[in-house]
Every structure is written in structure tokens, then in C-alpha cells.
Design a protein around this motif. Structure first.
Motif, PDB file in Angstrom:
ATOM      1  N   ALA A 178      48.029 -73.721  25.187  1.00 40.96           N
ATOM      2  CA  ALA A 178      48.575 -72.747  24.244  1.00 40.96           C
ATOM      3  C   ALA A 178      49.030 -71.486  24.969  1.00 40.96           C
ATOM      4  CB  ALA A 178      47.524 -72.403  23.186  1.00 40.96           C
ATOM      5  N   MET A 179      48.237 -71.015  25.905  1.00 41.68           N
ATOM      6  CA  MET A 179      48.603 -69.807  26.638  1.00 41.68           C
ATOM      7  C   MET A 179      49.805 -70.058  27.548  1.00 41.68           C
ATOM      8  SD  MET A 179      48.101 -66.607  27.162  1.00 41.68           S
ATOM      9  CE  MET A 179      46.477 -66.149  26.538  1.00 41.68           C
ATOM     10  N   THR A 180      49.835 -71.213  28.228  1.00 40.79           N
ATOM     11  CA  THR A 180      50.947 -71.522  29.130  1.00 40.79           C
ATOM     12  C   THR A 180      52.261 -71.624  28.360  1.00 40.79           C
ATOM     13  OG1 THR A 180      49.456 -72.716  30.620  1.00 40.79           O
ATOM     14  CG2 THR A 180      51.807 -73.161  30.835  1.00 40.79           C
ATOM     15  N   GLU A 181      52.234 -72.321  27.228  1.00 39.26           N
ATOM     16  CA  GLU A 181      53.451 -72.453  26.428  1.00 39.26           C
ATOM     17  C   GLU A 181      53.872 -71.098  25.852  1.00 39.26           C
ATOM     18  OE1 GLU A 181      52.524 -75.469  23.585  1.00 39.26           O
ATOM     19  OE2 GLU A 181      52.784 -77.110  25.012  1.00 39.26           O
ATOM     20  N   THR A 182      52.893 -70.281  25.513  1.00 38.12           N
ATOM     21  CA  THR A 182      53.213 -68.949  25.013  1.00 38.12           C
ATOM     22  C   THR A 182      53.931 -68.127  26.082  1.00 38.12           C
ATOM     23  OG1 THR A 182      51.362 -68.910  23.456  1.00 38.12           O
ATOM     24  CG2 THR A 182      52.208 -66.782  24.194  1.00 38.12           C
ATOM     25  N   LEU A 183      53.417 -68.145  27.287  1.00 34.69           N
ATOM     26  CA  LEU A 183      54.037 -67.396  28.370  1.00 34.69           C
ATOM     27  C   LEU A 183      55.438 -67.924  28.687  1.00 34.69           C
ATOM     28  CD1 LEU A 183      50.993 -66.949  30.758  1.00 34.69           C
ATOM     29  CD2 LEU A 183      52.308 -65.118  29.708  1.00 34.69           C
ATOM     30  N   ALA A 184      55.593 -69.243  28.601  1.00 35.49           N
ATOM     31  CA  ALA A 184      56.881 -69.840  28.953  1.00 35.49           C
ATOM     32  C   ALA A 184      57.943 -69.587  27.897  1.00 35.49           C
ATOM     33  CB  ALA A 184      56.704 -71.340  29.180  1.00 35.49           C
ATOM     34  N   GLU A 185      57.529 -69.523  26.629  1.00 35.88           N
ATOM     35  CA  GLU A 185      58.509 -69.507  25.545  1.00 35.88           C
ATOM     36  C   GLU A 185      58.642 -68.160  24.840  1.00 35.88           C
ATOM     37  OE1 GLU A 185      57.728 -72.758  22.913  1.00 35.88           O
ATOM     38  OE2 GLU A 185      57.379 -74.173  24.564  1.00 35.88           O
TER      39      GLU A 185
ATOM     40  N   LEU B  25      49.822 -61.299  23.869  1.00 33.33           N
ATOM     41  CA  LEU B  25      49.768 -62.668  24.384  1.00 33.33           C
ATOM     42  C   LEU B  25      48.594 -63.439  23.801  1.00 33.33           C
ATOM     43  CD1 LEU B  25      50.756 -62.257  28.143  1.00 33.33           C
ATOM     44  CD2 LEU B  25      52.081 -63.324  26.310  1.00 33.33           C
ATOM     45  N   ASP B  26      47.436 -62.794  23.685  1.00 31.46           N
ATOM     46  CA  ASP B  26      46.281 -63.477  23.092  1.00 31.46           C
ATOM     47  C   ASP B  26      46.569 -63.864  21.644  1.00 31.46           C
ATOM     48  OD1 ASP B  26      44.674 -63.516  25.305  1.00 31.46           O
ATOM     49  OD2 ASP B  26      43.580 -61.688  24.802  1.00 31.46           O
ATOM     50  N   GLN B  27      47.210 -62.968  20.903  1.00 32.27           N
ATOM     51  CA  GLN B  27      47.507 -63.273  19.506  1.00 32.27           C
ATOM     52  C   GLN B  27      48.555 -64.382  19.387  1.00 32.27           C
ATOM     53  OE1 GLN B  27      47.604 -60.196  16.492  1.00 32.27           O
ATOM     54  NE2 GLN B  27      47.108 -58.638  18.007  1.00 32.27           N
TER      55      GLN B  27
ATOM     56  N   ARG C  81      49.689 -70.272  18.392  1.00 31.87           N
ATOM     57  CA  ARG C  81      50.072 -71.607  18.865  1.00 31.87           C
ATOM     58  C   ARG C  81      48.879 -72.560  18.823  1.00 31.87           C
ATOM     59  NH1 ARG C  81      54.475 -73.539  21.703  1.00 31.87           N
ATOM     60  NH2 ARG C  81      55.323 -71.420  21.708  1.00 31.87           N
ATOM     61  N   PHE C  82      47.712 -72.069  19.182  1.00 33.37           N
ATOM     62  CA  PHE C  82      46.490 -72.885  19.158  1.00 33.37           C
ATOM     63  C   PHE C  82      46.233 -73.423  17.757  1.00 33.37           C
ATOM     64  CE2 PHE C  82      41.654 -72.907  19.431  1.00 33.37           C
ATOM     65  CZ  PHE C  82      41.572 -74.012  20.266  1.00 33.37           C
ATOM     66  N   LEU C  83      46.509 -72.606  16.747  1.00 30.25           N
ATOM     67  CA  LEU C  83      46.276 -73.022  15.364  1.00 30.25           C
ATOM     68  C   LEU C  83      47.405 -73.905  14.835  1.00 30.25           C
ATOM     69  CD1 LEU C  83      44.954 -69.663  13.847  1.00 30.25           C
ATOM     70  CD2 LEU C  83      43.609 -71.646  14.559  1.00 30.25           C
TER      71      LEU C  83
ATOM     72  N   ASP D  86      42.110 -77.892  15.481  1.00 29.55           N
ATOM     73  CA  ASP D  86      41.748 -79.080  14.694  1.00 29.55           C
ATOM     74  C   ASP D  86      41.228 -80.201  15.588  1.00 29.55           C
ATOM     75  OD1 ASP D  86      43.784 -77.488  13.155  1.00 29.55           O
ATOM     76  OD2 ASP D  86      43.300 -78.973  11.633  1.00 29.55           O
ATOM     77  N   ARG D  87      41.935 -80.461  16.692  1.00 29.92           N
ATOM     78  CA  ARG D  87      41.503 -81.523  17.601  1.00 29.92           C
ATOM     79  C   ARG D  87      40.156 -81.197  18.227  1.00 29.92           C
ATOM     80  NH1 ARG D  87      47.069 -81.517  18.554  1.00 29.92           N
ATOM     81  NH2 ARG D  87      46.925 -80.112  20.365  1.00 29.92           N
TER      82      ARG D  87
END
Length: 477
Positions: free
Chosen positions: A131-138, A348-350, A355-357, A363-364
Motif C-alpha cells: 500500500a505504501m509503495t503504490e501510494t508513493l509511486a502513484e 502519505l500515511d493517510q 489504499r490499504f482499506l 480484509d485479507r
């Protein structure tokens, strides 16, 4: 260049030439000597290349090479071809400097039966990293300059998650992302104090941290007893009438530490009280995600969103280290609570939380965690039944703990103390009493969240041995 503990890179060390008299090369030499002597340039530290240091100080390169050469000749610096110029490993620190004691390593008992701790071995590292990596990338470049801590995407994601998983009635405007449930409690308590509240009705026993935070904001705790049906609402109403308290902190999904769910009748009674006295209920959604015998019941907030503040976090579901939680606020509290707290989690944390949610990461993780905790709880109950058959175990098939009643004549405080010798972590239920000196049954709160599965039987065997020492006549196996 990467900085390591043994060979630190010290290119950013401040060298103040204006503090010394004389030509520039003399002033630089004195500055470097002082930095080495005081330990600001430690042994083995790499100094910047002469060209870079000259440019940063506004001097000629000759000044730097001259100083490096002199100090190398004296053995203060070490210069080798093809390598950085470093402070010599054998250089002495002549000036006194602080020698801070190293922080004690964080350690939990090997047989960890303390409550309130999730399975740290199975924290969702990979899911959160994704989630953090995709957030930083996008994340668009403009978002990285966001100064406003309000991140609408995070509030919307939390609202959607709570609506579908907890039957909450929430939209993005009602959500405030916090650093955790404790941070949320601090913000709400501060707001209530500003609105004239002086007391807070709290369950007795209950998690101490939340009411301690309220106390630091000026709200005195008014204890209300708890039984197998949750908080005693009749006693709560009586305490409210006696003290004038119009705010209550409750854990209706899974009361900690008694382990009860608030009954439907008491849910209705609590809401009637809040409406009648123009009060507010702070719903700590503790352990709501972990119910093993049936589907979790919905949040109380869904029944009266105008009277209830819903507080939750990722601390028990994922890890306290994430430092993320939320509040769902009634309309009349939203603006005041938003203005009452300290800094919000980073942008970034938010965004990573959103994205995590929304991508199903939480859920997983919860599906796997429920299976793991259910099996561990069953193993713990089986071991207690075999090795401590005369000790009653209570609490719903939910959460991360059970309550163990000790045999007559056995004091919980003694069992906790003696179990420490065997590296077994236990907790006396008195720790969670609002009035710890009041008479109470001898009970232990046994957490199994962070207890490794292969250690369950051994942990209970050691616990049984300690109980046997205190009450030899008790039927133990």
C-alpha cells in the motif's frame, strides 16, 4: 554513500570558520580539530571530498587539501588513495561529551499471556508495504506538497470500510483520521472539557489508558460496574444523576477485560439515557473485528449517529506501530474536535491507509488473523481445561483474551509475581479497576494474541505449576 554505524558519513558536519581567528586554512584546521575532539566527527567518519568542502565553505580547494594534509601527517585523519579521508580510528576524544545510555531493547516474555497485544509475528508487513509503495509511486507530485493534514481520500475510505463492516452510519465528513484510539480519545476529551463537561462515566473495570488520557484533559472518571451483559446501564443512569456526568466511555462490542458484549436491552437503555440528558457516548470499538462463534454485531453508532462518537484504530487489528486510527463524529462535534487536537498523521500515511482499506488489504489480513486467533483460543481453552480444570474461564468467543478465575485462597498478585520467574507474562484484573483497592475476585486476564502457537501448552503448564504452589489441594493435572 550509505551511512553505517562503523563508518559514518559526516559530510553535513557544520564547521564554523567565523569562530576562529587567522588565515582561512588556520581557521579550518582549528574547526576540524574541535569537531574531532568533541566527537562531532567520530572515529572512522568520512569527511567530504576536498572539492565539495571547499565549495560549501566558500574557500579555495588548496585550503582544504592543506588542512587535510597537515592533520593526516599528525595521525588525526587517515587518507588513502581511492578512499575517503576519514577521522583516524585511533584518534582520542579529548573534550567531554554526553555518553547516553543505550535504550533497553524492547522485550516481551517468552510465554506472553499479556492482553491487548496482537500477533506481532503476523503483522501485515507485506500488505502495508504494498500500500505504501503504490501510494508513493502513484501519488501526484502536487499531493506531496500538501500542507493541509485533511486527506479526503482517507476519510472516504474509512467511512466506506466502517459502513460495510461495522454497520456504521458515516460519510467522509464525519470521519477524522487520528494517530490511534488514544489520540482520538484525547481530542474528544479536550472538546468535551471545552464544552463544559467535567466528568466521564467509565466502565469498571476497563482499559486504563483511555480514561487516563481523559483525566489529563480535565475529565474525572466516574466508575460504573460491568457484568456478563456489559456495562450496567441502570447503574450508569444513577451515577449520571448523582454526578451530573453526561458523557460515557463504553466498549459495547467486546468489553475489556470482562469479555462481555452489551446486551440489546442495555444498548437501547444507553441510547435513551443519552437522548434524555443531552449526553454523548464514546464507543471504543475495541476487538470488534474478532468474533469467532458468529458474525460481529454492528457498531452502536449506527443506532444513533447524532449521539455517539465511534473510535477505532489499526493497533489491535494490524500493529500499534502504524499509529493510525479514526473517529466518526456527530455533526455537532465535527468542527470542534478537528480543531482540538495536535498534528494529524502524515499525508502519505493517510493515503496508504486509504489504499490499504480500498484494495482489501485489511480484509485479507483480518480473514487470516481470525482463523489464527480462533485456533489459538481453542488450544488455550483446551490446555486450561486439562491442566486447571477447577478454574473457571469466562468471556465471549471473541477478541484476544479470556478471564481465568483462580481457586479460593490463591491471590492473583502472587501468581503474577511468581510466574515472572518462569518468563510467563500475566496480568491481574485489578490492574484495570478504576478503584484498585475495592474488593474484587481473584482473576487473571489471559491474552493469547502474541503467544506463539507451539508455546500454548507449555505456558499453561507453567501457570498451573505456579497456581499449585499457592493452593496444593486444588485439583490440577
Amino acid at each position: 554513500m550509505a551511512q553505517t554505524q562503523t563508518n559514518p558519513v559526516a559530510w553535513e558536519t557544520l564547521l564554523d570558520l567565523a569562530a576562529y581567528d587567522g588565515p582561512r586554512h588556520v581557521r579550518l584546521e582549528l574547526a576540524v580539530r574541535d569537531a574531532v575532539a568533541t566527537g562531532r566527527l567520530p572515529s572512522g567518519a568520512a569527511l567530504p571530498p576536498s572539492r565539495l568542502l571547499a565549495a560549501s565553505l566558500g574557500v579555495s580547494r588548496w585550503v582544504v587539501t592543506e588542512v587535510y594534509g597537515r592533520l593526516t601527517a599528525e595521525g588525526i585523519l587517515d587518507a588513502r588513495t581511492g578512499s575517503a579521508t576519514r577521522v583516524a580510528a585511533s584518534v582520542a576524544i579529548t573534550a567531554p561529551r554526553p555518553d547516553p545510555a543505550p535504550a533497553a531493547p524492547l522485550r516481551r516474555p517468552r510465554f506472553d499471556l499479556a492482553p491487548g497485544v496482537p500477533d506481532l509475528r503476523h503483522a501485515p508487513r507485506a500488505l502495508w508495504l504494498r500500500a505504501m509503495t503504490e501510494t508513493l509511486a502513484e501519488t501526484p507530485d502536487a499531493e506531496l506538497f500538501r500542507l493541509d493534514p485533511d486527506v479526503p481520500a482517507a476519510r472516504a475510505a474509512v467511512a466506506a470500510y466502517l459502513t460495510r463492516s461495522r454497520f456504521a452510519r458515516a460519510d467522509a465528513d464525519a470521519v477524522l483520521v487520528t494517530h490511534g484510539a488514544t489520540d482520538g480519545m484525547r481530542r474528544v476529551a479536550r472538546t468535551l472539557r471545552l464544552l463544559g463537561h467535567t466528568a466521564l462515566l467509565v466502565e469498571d473495570p476497563s482499559w486504563a489508558r483511555m480514561r487516563q488520557v481523559a483525566a489529563t484533559e480535565g475529565l474525572a472518571s466516574v466508575p460504573v460496574r460491568v457484568d456478563e451483559h456489559g456495562v450496567d446501564v441502570a447503574a450508569l443512569v444513577a451515577a449520571s444523576t448523582r454526578t451530573g456526568a453526561r458523557a460515557a466511555l463504553v466498549t459495547p462490542a467486546h468489553q475489556f477485560p470482562v469479555g462481555a458484549a452489551l446486551s440489546p436491552e442495555r444498548r437501547e437503555g444507553l441510547l435513551e439515557w443519552a437522548r434524555a440528558c443531552d449526553g454523548v457516548v464514546i464507543e471504543d470499538d475495541y476487538d470488534a473485528e474478532f468474533r469467532y462463534d458468529r458474525r460481529p454485531i454492528g457498531a452502536l453508532q449506527g443506532m444513533a449517529p447524532d449521539r455517539i462518537v465511534l473510535a477505532g484504530s489499526l493497533s489491535k487489528t494490524a500493529s500499534p506501530a502504524l499509529g493510525l486510527g479514526w473517529l466518526v463524529l456527530p455533526p455537532w462535534l465535527q468542527g470542534t474536535v478537528r480543531d482540538a487536537g495536535g498534528p494529524a498523521p502524515s499525508t502519505l500515511d493517510q493515503l496508504a491507509l486509504a489504499r490499504f482499506l480500498t484494495t482489501g488489504g485489511l480484509d485479507r489480513h483480518l480473514r487470516a488473523a481470525r482463523t489464527r486467533y480462533r485456533r489459538r483460543r481453542e488450544a488455550l481453552l483446551d490446555a486450561l481445561g486439562r491442566m486447571l480444570p477447577d478454574c473457571r474461564v469466562s468471556g465471549l468467543a471473541a477478541g484476544l483474551h479470556v478471564v481465568l478465575d483462580l481457586p479460593p485462597g490463591v491471590r492473583a498478585v502472587d501468581v503474577v509475581r511468581k510466574a515472572e520467574r518462569h518468563d510467563v507474562g500475566l496480568t491481574d484484573i485489578r490492574r484495570y479497576r478504576v478503584s484498585p483497592d475495592a474488593p474484587a475476585a481473584e482473576r487473571l486476564v489471559l491474552g493469547y494474541g502474541d503467544l506463539a502457537d507451539p508455546l500454548v501448552d507449555e505456558a499453561v503448564r507453567l501457570l498451573a505449576a505456579v497456581v499449585r504452589e499457592q493452593a496444593p489441594a486444588v485439583h490440577l493435572r
